[in-house]
Every structure is written in structure tokens, then in C-alpha cells.
Design an enzyme around this catalytic site. Sequence first.
Site, PDB file in Angstrom:
ATOM      1  N   HIS A   1       0.808  -1.215   0.000  1.00 35.05           N
ATOM      2  CA  HIS A   1       0.000   0.000   0.000  1.00 35.05           C
ATOM      3  C   HIS A   1       0.847   1.273   0.000  1.00 35.05           C
ATOM      4  O   HIS A   1       0.710   2.145  -0.858  1.00 35.05           O
ATOM      5  CB  HIS A   1      -0.933   0.017   1.223  1.00 35.05           C
ATOM      6  CG  HIS A   1      -1.842  -1.154   1.314  1.00 35.05           C
ATOM      7  ND1 HIS A   1      -2.955  -1.289   0.509  1.00 35.05           N
ATOM      8  CD2 HIS A   1      -1.818  -2.255   2.117  1.00 35.05           C
ATOM      9  CE1 HIS A   1      -3.582  -2.417   0.821  1.00 35.05           C
ATOM     10  NE2 HIS A   1      -2.904  -3.009   1.782  1.00 35.05           N
ATOM     11  N   ASP A   2       1.730   1.383   0.980  1.00 38.55           N
ATOM     12  CA  ASP A   2       2.436   2.646   1.208  1.00 38.55           C
ATOM     13  C   ASP A   2       3.472   2.954   0.136  1.00 38.55           C
ATOM     14  O   ASP A   2       3.807   4.121  -0.108  1.00 38.55           O
ATOM     15  CB  ASP A   2       3.090   2.641   2.589  1.00 38.55           C
ATOM     16  CG  ASP A   2       2.062   2.500   3.692  1.00 38.55           C
ATOM     17  OD1 ASP A   2       0.913   2.959   3.504  1.00 38.55           O
ATOM     18  OD2 ASP A   2       2.397   1.936   4.750  1.00 38.55           O
TER      19      ASP A   2
END
Length: 302
Positions: A231-232
Site C-alpha cells: 500500500h504505502d
Amino acid sequence: MTTKIIMDTDPGIDDAAALTMAINDPSLDLKLVTTVAGNVTADKTTANALKIIHFFGKDIPVAAGAKQPLIKPFEDAARIHGESGMPGYDFGDNYGKSLDKTAVEALHDAIMAENEVILVPTGSYTNIALLFSEYPEVKSHIKQIVAMGGSFSGGNMTSAAEFNVFTDPDAAKIMYNAGVPIVTVGLDVTLKALLTADTIEKLGSLNKTGEMLHGLITHYNDGNDQGRPMHDVNTIFYLLHPEAFTTKDMWVDVQTDGPAIGATVGDIRAAYHDGKTNAKVCLDIDAEYFNKWFLEEVSKMK
């Protein structure tokens, strides 16, 4: 020209990978890392940020931040990231210390010292909300915020809410209403940009960095047969390759109570805010390019 960034983060396995990319890409100048409670408690996220920076032998300051959300009770994601937040690799015990300043103090000082800086929050936005509330003068020094969080197609904490916004929806509302340009990098793209099994397997044999990331990612309790979401890392990918994303400008509201708490609601018809927008929302991504880029970036790291 390098892009000056500050990361506010809660490592976490995907945060560790995002930090790895931010630390090593020569076009990014990572000025400061601040930490927040999120994937695990704030003491652990701070230790994990220090471990990643020490792993690469860098001298990047780390400041510890909020231990809990503004209002909502704290709920971590240790079931996804493990009790330490970064299982799967032994970083040792000698990884340095955080600054004596709080995250908010360190953010204020670092932002005011720069002409323009990009904030990259990859955890809950508690530190950002506290910063804007205590030091509103920093807003004019922030070029933009590229934030991992939110979803406009279903959540991963409830059917409506993504984890970072769900963790501290009140902070998210403050950030979105602050008048600072925001790029929203949410589940709409991060659940498409999965690291494939082939990519993950290749990581382990690239170099020491690949070995470290392979250890972490294979202990990551997220994903499916198609792959695992980083995600990040998508925030860093956006900074370097915005052309890989499809975006739409819209007004984003945050639900702060009720069963849809933590939901990000986009005015997709521009019907309810006099045509105004407060965010550029990422809605699609070139997942194949993401995998190719990820391997190429790691292969360059010493």
C-alpha cells in the site's frame, strides 16, 4: 533537482518498503521521518523506522509522534504486520535513537526550514492534524501532501473504511479541510498494484536489500493468490511516476462517526461543494509497471 520530502509513517511492512524506496532513490531527498501509532504501537513504529534507516547507514532524523488517535480508541494491525510490525528479518538491537523533539515539533522545524516540501503520510494522520492545529503557518510551506489512505470502492477495516483513515478519522477530516493540496493514494490503486509471487521470489536473490524485503514481505499477512499489496509504496511510486496513475480531482469528506466511521466520501459529480475540490484521487494504476519499477529500484540498492 531532488524532491524534498518528509515521511510520517507507522512501520509496518509496507511502510518499511516505502521508506526503503524513499531513502535510496536519488531523485528524493528525505529530510525527516516522523512516526505514529498505527500498524503497531508508537514505540514499535519508531524503533522500526530507526531500524530501516540504520540498515542503509543513513543519517536521517526520526521523531516519535502520537501514541493514540485524537478521539477514537486505538486499534492496531498487528494481525497483519506481526507483533513487532516488521517480522522476518533480524535488524539487531543497535539502531540509534529518535530525536528529543516530538514529531509535531520536528515537523514544524523541518517544514519551516524549507522553501517547499512534500509530506508523505503513510499511517494515520494524527501528527499532521496536530501540526496544522498548533502551527497553521506551516501550511504555506507545504507543496503538497501525498497520502496513503482512503477508498472510494470499499474498505479493508469495514465495508466502507480503509485502515489509515479508520484509525483516526477526526485527524483525516482536519487534514482534508486544511487547504493544502492533497493526492489521495488509496485502496482503489493499492489493491491493484499487487507484488506478484514472481516479483517477491526474485527479490530474495537480488542483493541484501532484496533479501531483507523478501523476509518482511513473506511474513506479511495481507494479500491473496494474485499477490501482496504494498500500500504505502504507492505514494513513492506516485512521486516518481505520476504518469502510471489515473486520477480525478474531487472534494473528499471523511465520516467521523456511526457505522461508516472512517469512510472517505468523494463528491464524484461535483454536485455538493460549488464545484470545489480538495484532493486529487488516484483511481487506477499500471500494476505491471509497478512490479517492474519495484524490482529495478531494489536491484540498484547497495
